[in-house]
Motif scaffolding. Structure first.
Motif: not given
Length: 144
Positions: A8-15, A18-22, A36-47, A125-128
């Protein structure tokens, strides 16, 4: 033999952070079961990392797997969920994941290095910025 392994991984992108998981779940021979993958919206990298663990565990539970090894590259998240760090126990996501981990099953959450976690990282990263459900696994087939 009856264990499944999830990466599993969480990915962050942009200023605007915006986070996503996969992630991906494989059988004991390493064969692909589901991703699986989904967009989370705005959150911290740890979250994002913690939500990736949450989503994986829910998916594995709902698929009736009862022996699950989860690999994640965020050492802090692994330490929090293995209860080596207690400061975040009251955090909502941490509490949700601990509740799932405490069910009647065997789970292990292990830290791995980024190189080992390439498929999960690419899925996240693909879902962001993309609508949910539009991430074709064929884009990560070469990494598998």
């Amino acid at each position: 033999m009856d264990w499944v392994k999830a990466n599993v991984d969480g990915a962050m992108g942009g200023s605007n952070t915006v986070a996503a998981v996969g992630g991906v779940i494989r059988d004991s021979q390493g064969d692909w079961i589901i991703d699986f993958s989904r967009s989370l919206g705005i959150c911290s990298a740890l979250h994002a990392e913690l939500w990736a663990l949450h989503d994986t565990l829910i998916l594995a539970w709902n698929m009736k797997y009862r022996r699950v090894k989860v690999e994640i590259e965020c050492k802090l998240a692994a330490n929090i969920l293995n209860r080596q760090i207690r400061e975040m126990d009251e955090n909502v996501v941490v509490a949700l994941v601990h509740e799932i981990l405490d069910r009647e099953w065997e789970t292990r959450v292990n830290h791995v290095y980024r190189k080992t976690n390439a498929v999960a990282e690419q899925l996240a990263k693909m879902v962001k910025g993309c609508p949910m459900g539009e991430v074709p696994p064929s884009k990560v087939a070469a990494l598998a």
